[in-house]
Design an enzyme around this catalytic site. Structure first.
Site, PDB file in Angstrom:
ATOM      1  N   ASP A 112     128.043  49.174  46.185  1.00 12.28           N
ATOM      2  CA  ASP A 112     127.905  50.592  45.860  1.00 12.28           C
ATOM      3  C   ASP A 112     129.025  51.133  44.992  1.00 12.28           C
ATOM      4  O   ASP A 112     129.229  52.334  44.926  1.00 12.28           O
ATOM      5  CB  ASP A 112     127.798  51.408  47.144  1.00 12.28           C
ATOM      6  N   GLU A 137     135.860  61.663  45.593  1.00 12.69           N
ATOM      7  CA  GLU A 137     134.727  62.116  44.786  1.00 12.69           C
ATOM      8  C   GLU A 137     134.126  63.409  45.327  1.00 12.69           C
ATOM      9  O   GLU A 137     134.127  63.642  46.529  1.00 12.69           O
ATOM     10  CB  GLU A 137     133.630  61.045  44.782  1.00 12.69           C
TER      11      GLU A 137
END
Lengths: 338, 338
Positions: free
Chosen positions: A227, A56
């Site tokens: 998460d 990411e």
């Protein structure tokens, strides 16, 4: 030249500053940036998924500085002796677009996550909190314990992990750091008597690290481990009993504990509490939950702090990441010169 | 450790390999990756706009490697002696998510842009092309001239820029590189008799560097300078007369010359021509136009080539961008060790 803070220099810096001081100063930057939240350009992270994991990019900016973090998540990496998460980041100058600083962020992310947890707890936990429970003693657990000791006045930490090796590692690392450590025989045992509960397990699947019956009145839950999509730690009914605080709702509804809840499940944004626009804890008996997934502004704060902190020190090197031809239009000249 | 190729090492590498050889080898990687285009994970670039310019992240990946480039665009930077565009990039391992190589990419982008232009021209320009015109003698002009000399058999380059200083810089840089350079008095003069025309001006606004009446039959236009919204170089009627080839239509329709045209304006994707799925030039009289804006896969190719090329050489250094604790769960141990 671009400032480079590698792992070795960051470790040296943290040791020179002192971990508790570093976390406290970093928390100040995190808090300051949450307070001016609307000033940030916020975009969802850009993910590249593969069969093994995800890579990411997390960019954000204010009017002066731009930052992004590269971070991967590869749950199976530990099998090969690698970390599941590594990261690095860059701070850049918005006016010129030039990068200013490149830093390792595996360690820095652990530090900023702990600092952010502590900042949230200062607004959400009971003022008289002294006992912290930590469920999950992986890579981030010691950072959490240290931050809560330094910033919240926690004196006793009750810990539990299914893995005795992880537990031993935690105890070894926390020896001599001024906190009373109590190893519990179960999660239930660990949370008994705790004012604040940090869940930070590595389970990829929907887990139930905390069940409703384990949570007493007045507790603050710092839910850090849930998460990503499909990864949660709290029984859904806990979320209904308490008030839930989040970093960036758009992201937390996908990645956080509240992915278990309907799309309109009420949440309060942490920045609003810090900016005085929303109420934090309302009573001594209220259950508060910080559903933390991590956000780009926290990395921005960490890089901003790091840049200020290394200024004038020997804890960085200059690297030639950006070509600097004397005449900016004569890039080719770099190849011709001798 | 992560391999680092800074400006100094890249310059040394290019000199050691030889610029023409470097461009030729790089073009091979670009061509190879265009040929397997469907294998790439392609996402639009992520832009952060400010009043002065833009900072972008351009990620892409195949099943083995991931790359991203950081690039800014700040047109006013030259006023302060800075470059309008700087860049750096990272190549990472998809399987583990670990970064493998960090490289400067200001110079590397100029090299890959020129290599890509040459690859496109090999499929689109007439085989007997010998004369190249270049309008705009900024930072990338010499790279273009050299690439077309090395890869297309161009022997004469007719150039024009409104700025005599830029023209002088170009001529100085190209001296002794084996190409006949002719300085034209106007754009019209430069394109007269040219087989291939490269437009690579820096104008931010819609400009008309090439007008319809300047373009004869059989010409290949390599339109490089029109690469962001509001920035074009060709008169729209030229686009109607010729066939337009693009890298990634979704991006080119916003950033390229065809932003002047309707949304359904017909284009051919370059990768299809290279993969043999679409026709390139169809006759000696056809006008072909490569509406180039630059795409993430080209940076991927450049980083992939660079990694292979520096292997076993002294043209990189190792940097400690990623923490490597012996026990991956004992990140905190890095701070405790001595």
């Amino acid at each position: 030249m671009v400032q480079y803070v590698g792992v070795e220099n960051l470790v040296r810096l943290v040791r020179a500053v002192g971990l508790e001081t570093f976390l406290t100063e970093l928390a100040g930057y995190v808090e300051e940036d949450f307070r001016r939240w609307p000033e940030f350009d916020k975009t969802p992270r850009v993910a590249s998924h593969s069969s093994n994991g995800v890579i990411e990019l997390m960019p954000t900016a204010d009017d002066v500085l731009y930052s992004f973090k590269y971070v991967n998540g590869h749950p199976c990496n530990t099998r090969e002796g690698l970390q599941t998460v590594t990261a690095f980041g860059v701070l850049a100058d918005v006016k010129s677009g030039y990068p200013l600083m490149l830093s390792e962020m595996t360690l820095l992310t652990a530090l900023r996550t702990a600092a952010t947890s502590a900042v949230a707890a200062r607004y959400l936990a009971r003022r008289d909190s002294r006992v912290l429970a930590i469920i999950g003693l992986g890579a981030q657990s010691e950072f959490q314990a240290t931050a809560f000791g330094a910033l919240l006045g926690i004196t006793r930490v009750q810990v539990y992990d299914v893995d005795p090796v992880a537990t031993e590692k935690f105890c070894e690392n926390m020896r001599g750091r001024g906190l009373e450590i109590a190893v519990a025989r179960s999660s239930q045992d660990a949370v008994t008597g705790a004012d604040i509960i940090t869940t930070i397990t590595a389970d990829k699947l929907k887990a139930m690290i905390l069940s409703d019956n384990m949570i007493g009145a007045g507790v603050h839950i710092n839910a850090v481990g849930g998460d990503c999509p499909g990864k949660t730690e709290l029984q859904a009914t806990i979320l209904n009993r308490g008030r839930v605080f989040v970093e960036y709702p758009e992201q937390t509804r996908i990645e956080g504990e509240i992915q278990q809840m309907p799309d309109d499940f009420p949440v309060t944004e942490l920045w609003q509490v810090i900016a005085g626009e929303a109420q934090g804890r309302r009573s001594e008996v209220e259950i508060t939950i910080f559903d933390s997934v991590g956000f780009a502004t926290e990395d921005f704060s960490a890089l901003r702090y790091l840049r200020d902190r290394v200024h004038g020190t020997a804890f960085y090197t200059d690297i030639d990441l950006v070509a600097e031809p004397e005449d900016p239009r004569n890039l080719f000249g770099l190849l011709n010169q001798n």
